[in-house]
Design a protein around this motif. Sequence first.
Motif, PDB file in Angstrom:
ATOM      1  N   UNK A  33       0.818  -1.219   0.000  1.00 31.16           N
ATOM      2  CA  UNK A  33       0.000   0.000   0.000  1.00 31.16           C
ATOM      3  C   UNK A  33       0.852   1.269   0.000  1.00 31.16           C
ATOM      4  N   UNK A  34       2.141   1.126   0.218  1.00 34.42           N
ATOM      5  CA  UNK A  34       3.024   2.289   0.312  1.00 34.42           C
ATOM      6  C   UNK A  34       3.807   2.453  -0.990  1.00 34.42           C
ATOM      7  N   UNK A  35       3.936   3.698  -1.415  1.00 39.03           N
ATOM      8  CA  UNK A  35       4.521   3.974  -2.723  1.00 39.03           C
ATOM      9  C   UNK A  35       5.628   5.026  -2.603  1.00 39.03           C
ATOM     10  N   UNK A  36       6.852   4.593  -2.344  1.00 41.46           N
ATOM     11  CA  UNK A  36       7.961   5.556  -2.314  1.00 41.46           C
ATOM     12  C   UNK A  36       8.204   6.125  -3.704  1.00 41.46           C
ATOM     13  N   UNK A  37       8.812   7.299  -3.743  1.00 39.17           N
ATOM     14  CA  UNK A  37       9.161   7.903  -5.019  1.00 39.17           C
ATOM     15  C   UNK A  37      10.464   7.301  -5.549  1.00 39.17           C
ATOM     16  N   UNK A  38      10.523   7.145  -6.848  1.00 33.24           N
ATOM     17  CA  UNK A  38      11.792   6.842  -7.516  1.00 33.24           C
ATOM     18  C   UNK A  38      12.234   8.129  -8.194  1.00 33.24           C
ATOM     19  N   UNK A  39      13.367   8.672  -7.760  1.00 35.50           N
ATOM     20  CA  UNK A  39      13.841   9.953  -8.277  1.00 35.50           C
ATOM     21  C   UNK A  39      15.181   9.754  -8.974  1.00 35.50           C
ATOM     22  N   UNK A  40      15.218  10.069 -10.259  1.00 34.70           N
ATOM     23  CA  UNK A  40      16.469  10.032 -11.004  1.00 34.70           C
ATOM     24  C   UNK A  40      17.124  11.402 -10.880  1.00 34.70           C
ATOM     25  N   UNK A  55       5.853   0.605 -10.671  1.00 36.89           N
ATOM     26  CA  UNK A  55       4.504   0.990 -10.268  1.00 36.89           C
ATOM     27  C   UNK A  55       4.545   2.171  -9.301  1.00 36.89           C
ATOM     28  N   UNK A  56       5.737   2.685  -9.040  1.00 29.54           N
ATOM     29  CA  UNK A  56       5.913   3.788  -8.109  1.00 29.54           C
ATOM     30  C   UNK A  56       5.968   5.109  -8.879  1.00 29.54           C
ATOM     31  N   UNK A  57       5.632   6.231  -8.222  1.00 28.72           N
ATOM     32  CA  UNK A  57       5.788   7.543  -8.880  1.00 28.72           C
ATOM     33  C   UNK A  57       7.252   7.796  -9.234  1.00 28.72           C
ATOM     34  N   UNK A  58       7.502   8.280 -10.440  1.00 31.08           N
ATOM     35  CA  UNK A  58       8.869   8.498 -10.925  1.00 31.08           C
ATOM     36  C   UNK A  58       9.065   9.975 -11.263  1.00 31.08           C
ATOM     37  N   UNK A  59      10.189  10.533 -10.800  1.00 32.11           N
ATOM     38  CA  UNK A  59      10.525  11.929 -11.072  1.00 32.11           C
ATOM     39  C   UNK A  59      11.970  12.007 -11.558  1.00 32.11           C
ATOM     40  N   UNK A  60      12.272  13.064 -12.289  1.00 35.68           N
ATOM     41  CA  UNK A  60      13.645  13.340 -12.698  1.00 35.68           C
ATOM     42  C   UNK A  60      14.023  14.753 -12.271  1.00 35.68           C
ATOM     43  N   UNK A  73      11.817  16.144  -1.098  1.00 33.39           N
ATOM     44  CA  UNK A  73      12.443  15.660   0.128  1.00 33.39           C
ATOM     45  C   UNK A  73      11.428  15.384   1.227  1.00 33.39           C
ATOM     46  N   UNK A  74      10.186  15.776   1.022  1.00 35.56           N
ATOM     47  CA  UNK A  74       9.139  15.512   2.021  1.00 35.56           C
ATOM     48  C   UNK A  74       8.495  14.140   1.827  1.00 35.56           C
ATOM     49  N   UNK A  75       9.038  13.339   0.937  1.00 37.56           N
ATOM     50  CA  UNK A  75       8.488  12.021   0.627  1.00 37.56           C
ATOM     51  C   UNK A  75       9.550  10.936   0.786  1.00 37.56           C
ATOM     52  N   UNK A  76       9.146   9.729   1.195  1.00 33.23           N
ATOM     53  CA  UNK A  76      10.091   8.606   1.168  1.00 33.23           C
ATOM     54  C   UNK A  76      10.569   8.409  -0.270  1.00 33.23           C
ATOM     55  N   UNK A 133       8.196   1.401   5.888  1.00 33.48           N
ATOM     56  CA  UNK A 133       7.094   2.349   6.054  1.00 33.48           C
ATOM     57  C   UNK A 133       5.867   1.673   6.670  1.00 33.48           C
ATOM     58  N   UNK A 134       5.588   0.452   6.249  1.00 32.46           N
ATOM     59  CA  UNK A 134       4.422  -0.245   6.764  1.00 32.46           C
ATOM     60  C   UNK A 134       4.581  -0.598   8.240  1.00 32.46           C
TER      61      UNK A 134
END
Length: 205
Positions: A33-40, A55-60, A73-76, A133-134
């Motif tokens: 149920x927990x979705x950490x961010x993947x940040x490139x 399946x996780x939110x992805x940012x660059x 930085x406010x997100x896992x 997180x869980x």
Amino acid sequence: MSTFTAEFPHLAHQVSELNVDELIKEANERSSNYHPLVVFLSTSKLEEKFSHHFDYPVFTCKSLHDFLKIGLDRNPSVLVVDEDRAECSTHQLRQLLSSRMKQPFEVIPYSPQNEDELLVGIKNACQRMQQFLSIESSISHTASKIASPNSRVSTILDQDCEPSDLFTYKVSRKLLRKRVAEKIDLKPEEFLEEAICKIRKPDRD
């Protein structure tokens, strides 16, 4: 008996009566149920190569400044960074993030030589993050019920909660974290190493 436990015998007794095995089991079942961010955090076009696998939110972000500026930085987060960074070294980056981020994070260095293993490394890091997180959520939820058994669990974290309730919550959470860490020490093969390390860390507040 530890000094901390001796100072709060009533809370220590309540925590000792809890079924920690069940708490951990239920937390593991809810980890998806927990979705950490993947940040490139990279100038390379890694998102184009890898983002469709998650399946996780992805940012660059091209720089640490951009990462902080837009509030990621406010997100896992699992951060994938160029191994040879002009901005700062990987070690320095971890130190900077440790001083800024209250949320858990992992840093995965990238180089063309490790690209084949990168996808597996990111997925494993995300799974560790989900597990941590869980379990943390279950610990906080249970501590809230101990501190304020007759009200909604979420209210214990509100700014207008009673100071005594907030203190009880923090003590209960610390005692419960200790029990969970002890339980994990007995069966470490059932847990991911990085998740264990994060659970054992003391509270920052």
